[in-house]
Design an enzyme around this catalytic site. Sequence first.
Site, PDB file in Angstrom:
ATOM      1  N   ASP A   1       3.358  -2.247   9.628  1.00 56.40           N
ATOM      2  CA  ASP A   1       2.788  -3.404  10.013  1.00 56.40           C
ATOM      3  C   ASP A   1       2.739  -3.342  11.742  1.00 56.40           C
ATOM      4  O   ASP A   1       4.249  -3.114  11.976  1.00 56.40           O
ATOM      5  CB  ASP A   1       3.315  -4.754   9.554  1.00 56.40           C
ATOM      6  CG  ASP A   1       2.796  -5.777  10.410  1.00 56.40           C
ATOM      7  OD1 ASP A   1       1.590  -5.957  10.997  1.00 56.40           O
ATOM      8  OD2 ASP A   1       3.415  -6.810  10.412  1.00 56.40           O
TER       9      ASP A   1
ATOM     10  N   ASN B   1       1.421  -5.688  14.120  1.00 57.51           N
ATOM     11  CA  ASN B   1       0.879  -6.800  14.793  1.00 57.51           C
ATOM     12  C   ASN B   1       1.486  -8.200  14.133  1.00 57.51           C
ATOM     13  O   ASN B   1       1.088  -9.273  14.416  1.00 57.51           O
ATOM     14  CB  ASN B   1      -0.634  -6.970  15.063  1.00 57.51           C
ATOM     15  CG  ASN B   1      -1.132  -6.921  13.677  1.00 57.51           C
ATOM     16  OD1 ASN B   1      -0.621  -6.818  12.470  1.00 57.51           O
ATOM     17  ND2 ASN B   1      -2.375  -7.385  13.698  1.00 57.51           N
TER      18      ASN B   1
ATOM     19  N   ASP C   1       2.148  -9.660  11.235  1.00 48.74           N
ATOM     20  CA  ASP C   1       1.542 -10.230  10.216  1.00 48.74           C
ATOM     21  C   ASP C   1       1.808 -10.042   8.805  1.00 48.74           C
ATOM     22  O   ASP C   1       1.384 -10.748   7.849  1.00 48.74           O
ATOM     23  CB  ASP C   1      -0.171 -10.634  10.401  1.00 48.74           C
ATOM     24  CG  ASP C   1      -0.737  -9.328  10.145  1.00 48.74           C
ATOM     25  OD1 ASP C   1      -0.012  -8.145   9.787  1.00 48.74           O
ATOM     26  OD2 ASP C   1      -2.041  -9.144  10.022  1.00 48.74           O
TER      27      ASP C   1
ATOM     28  N   ASP D   1      -1.404  -1.948   8.808  1.00 46.20           N
ATOM     29  CA  ASP D   1      -2.506  -1.730   9.625  1.00 46.20           C
ATOM     30  C   ASP D   1      -2.652  -0.433  10.266  1.00 46.20           C
ATOM     31  O   ASP D   1      -1.729   0.366  10.280  1.00 46.20           O
ATOM     32  CB  ASP D   1      -2.559  -2.784  10.798  1.00 46.20           C
ATOM     33  CG  ASP D   1      -1.365  -3.067  11.491  1.00 46.20           C
ATOM     34  OD1 ASP D   1      -1.000  -1.979  12.227  1.00 46.20           O
ATOM     35  OD2 ASP D   1      -0.896  -4.101  11.447  1.00 46.20           O
TER      36      ASP D   1
ATOM     37  N   ASP E   1     -13.220   7.491  -5.537  1.00 50.03           N
ATOM     38  CA  ASP E   1     -12.811   6.520  -6.455  1.00 50.03           C
ATOM     39  C   ASP E   1     -13.627   6.818  -8.016  1.00 50.03           C
ATOM     40  O   ASP E   1     -14.685   6.802  -7.813  1.00 50.03           O
ATOM     41  CB  ASP E   1     -12.769   5.330  -5.869  1.00 50.03           C
ATOM     42  CG  ASP E   1     -12.217   4.348  -6.655  1.00 50.03           C
ATOM     43  OD1 ASP E   1     -10.781   4.257  -7.104  1.00 50.03           O
ATOM     44  OD2 ASP E   1     -12.589   3.238  -7.268  1.00 50.03           O
TER      45      ASP E   1
ATOM     46  N   HIS F   1      -1.045   4.791  -5.920  1.00 53.97           N
ATOM     47  CA  HIS F   1      -0.837   3.384  -5.612  1.00 53.97           C
ATOM     48  C   HIS F   1      -1.365   2.519  -7.223  1.00 53.97           C
ATOM     49  O   HIS F   1      -1.135   1.467  -7.167  1.00 53.97           O
ATOM     50  CB  HIS F   1      -1.786   2.822  -4.658  1.00 53.97           C
ATOM     51  CG  HIS F   1      -3.491   3.161  -5.065  1.00 53.97           C
ATOM     52  ND1 HIS F   1      -3.570   4.446  -5.151  1.00 53.97           N
ATOM     53  CD2 HIS F   1      -4.364   2.440  -5.194  1.00 53.97           C
ATOM     54  CE1 HIS F   1      -5.004   4.368  -5.482  1.00 53.97           C
ATOM     55  NE2 HIS F   1      -5.544   3.049  -5.652  1.00 53.97           N
TER      56      HIS F   1
HETATM   57  O1  TEU Z   1      -8.588   3.587 -10.248  1.00 56.87           O
HETATM   58  C1  TEU Z   1      -9.063   3.680 -11.223  1.00 56.87           C
HETATM   59  C2  TEU Z   1      -8.310   3.941 -12.387  1.00 56.87           C
HETATM   60  O2  TEU Z   1      -9.012   4.089 -13.460  1.00 56.87           O
HETATM   61  C3  TEU Z   1      -7.074   3.699 -12.838  1.00 56.87           C
HETATM   62  O3  TEU Z   1      -6.293   4.573 -11.930  1.00 56.87           O
HETATM   63  C4  TEU Z   1      -6.805   2.050 -12.667  1.00 56.87           C
HETATM   64  O4  TEU Z   1      -6.465   1.646 -11.546  1.00 56.87           O
HETATM   65  C5  TEU Z   1      -5.527   1.883 -13.591  1.00 56.87           C
HETATM   66  O5  TEU Z   1      -5.640   2.878 -14.695  1.00 56.87           O
HETATM   67  C6  TEU Z   1      -5.588   0.732 -14.072  1.00 56.87           C
HETATM   68  O6  TEU Z   1      -4.788   0.355 -15.008  1.00 56.87           O
HETATM   69  C7  TEU Z   1      -9.232   3.259  -9.053  1.00 56.87           C
HETATM   70  C8  TEU Z   1      -8.322   2.921  -7.708  1.00 56.87           C
HETATM   71  O7  TEU Z   1      -7.414   3.876  -7.364  1.00 56.87           O
HETATM   72  C9  TEU Z   1      -7.762   1.415  -8.334  1.00 56.87           C
HETATM   73  O8  TEU Z   1      -6.654   1.035  -7.323  1.00 56.87           O
HETATM   74  C10 TEU Z   1      -8.722   0.520  -8.306  1.00 56.87           C
HETATM   75  O9  TEU Z   1      -8.370  -0.636  -8.700  1.00 56.87           O
HETATM   76  C11 TEU Z   1      -9.982   1.069  -9.262  1.00 56.87           C
HETATM   77  O10 TEU Z   1     -10.361   2.380  -9.089  1.00 56.87           O
HETATM   78  C12 TEU Z   1     -11.094   0.177  -9.123  1.00 56.87           C
HETATM   79  O11 TEU Z   1     -11.701   0.542  -7.690  1.00 56.87           O
HETATM   80 CA    CA Z   2      -0.648  -6.096  10.363  1.00 60.96          CA
END
Ligand code: TEU
Ligand code: CA
Length: 535
Positions: A23, A25, A27, A31, A195, A311
């Site tokens: 971060d 700024n 908040d 960012d 994605d 993530h």
């Molecule tokens: O994720 C797709 C996906 O199928 C998985 O990794 C899923 O998030 C996980 O199995 C749920 O249990 C992608 C993105 O990486 C994720 O952050 C998003 O939420 C999802 O697509 C929808 O866009």
């Molecule tokens: Ca910020």
Amino acid sequence: MEKKIEWFKTAHVYQIYPLSFKDSNHDGIGDINGIISKLDYMKDLGIDVIWLSPVYQSPMHDNGYDISDYLKINPMFGTLEDMKNLLNQTHQKQMKLIMDLVINHTSDEHEWFKKSVAGDPKYKDYYIWRKEKTDVDSIFGGSAWTYHKQAKAYYFHLFAESQPDLNWDNQAMRKEIYDMINTWLDMGIDGFRLDVIDLIGKDIEKKIFSDGPYLEKYLEEMYHNCFEYRDIMTVGETPGLSIERSATLTADPKMGLDMVFQFSHIGLDEIPGQGKWALKKLDLLELKETFNRVQYTFYQKGWNALFLANHDQPRALTRYGSLKYPKRSAKMLMTFIYGMQGTPFVYQGEEIGMTGIKFKDIDSYKDIETKQIYDILKNQGKSIDDIMTSIDAKGRDNSRTPFQWDDSEYAGFSDVKPWIDVNPNYKYINAEQSINDKSSVYTYTKTLLTLRKRYDVFTYGDFEIYQYENTKHFSYYRTYKNTKLLIICSFTEEAIPFDLPHKHYEILLSNDENYKFKKNKMLPPYFSCILKIGD
Ligand code: TEU
Ligand code: CA
């Protein structure tokens, strides 16, 4: 323009989850300017490419994976100017920047969806509408069909209600997506992580979603419209594709995917068929079987991305390693995954040994998937204890806590309370102390990445498991031309017997400097090393 050198094969990629990185700024939200301030950190680690999770305009129900305008930057992350500045400075430091491309669905706040709801003839079919719903579950739990009062019809969403799936059958929609992609590429973006790209090939009527029949058709069209004449890097997120199909896809330049995230190892700690929340202990033989198949298949054709965490996945150290031996097991896991063939992806914080979180109750968790599954399992009569056990183990917030930069309040991520709580272990797990410590996970990772650049065998070598039947260590040979490596990884807290079948070798890297291979000496817990074999 042909890609003369396949530079993506030797690139090291670092994934940034912008909300939780830095971060700038005050908040409490990470960012773009925060990222700019840490470019040298990534460069020093040995990173070539940065992958940014979504920073587009979004109501943030799924932290940016619900895009309401593909060409605008979410003000919480900065401005388009900041983004151009980030790109510029990344290039100045000889790194590349790829963005997240979420084109299976948009946010329900996207203009297209609003017009689709209103019955605008151009946009009506941009999404998937039916008079009747069928029996399909969304990936976050609950039905994949939601009734829209104004539209008087059901729309389809494989993720949250607020993430309607685009209708890839619609040519005008596809054209607009290609235009948008080209806008970013013309701006100088070096590629994309696509994605859940496998889902665009779905066949709704036949209820085939993740391994659908139209995937190649749309990928090829996208390639000709966007990627063909550009020297960029693409990585497809393909959770539902078989190993074989992923390898075939990435082997065909016309598909426009340089590599994929192949997911076959991800479900190994789940009870088969019961989804990610039904926990099962990892069986090392299954892990061997899976990686053996992945490595073998992609060695024949195509290209794969190497990852244990991101993530969406819990921290690898907490999931596959041991909190009793955090540093050793973090290093072992790095060795294990980045010793293989493929392009390494480091998820922010992995390189300093960040761990999962165990929040005190459901209110501290922020993820939409976690909140939804909590309600669903509770309604099914599951005990709160059992639900929380699953969430603590598998919830996506495990990897989304703020990056731990130093031991000051809020871990140097921000100087105000962050949007999600910091892991209290920042006092002793943080980048500042890691960088200055020769025995840290950071230093180890950096050395490992340097080795990958020095020896071709990591990129081109074949893969053969040593002592396949052994249930305690996962060790393998990598061989290319005259170079042979033996990579040894112990997956247990026990000391185990190990036979080294070589007399002449050089230790390139080890997570236990004091350990010497001698006959009958036991391998220490979570031991790992890379040996260059001389006989
Ligand atoms: O994720 C797709 C996906 O199928 C998985 O990794 C899923 O998030 C996980 O199995 C749920 O249990 C992608 C993105 O990486 C994720 O952050 C998003 O939420 C999802 O697509 C929808 O866009
Ligand atoms: Ca910020």
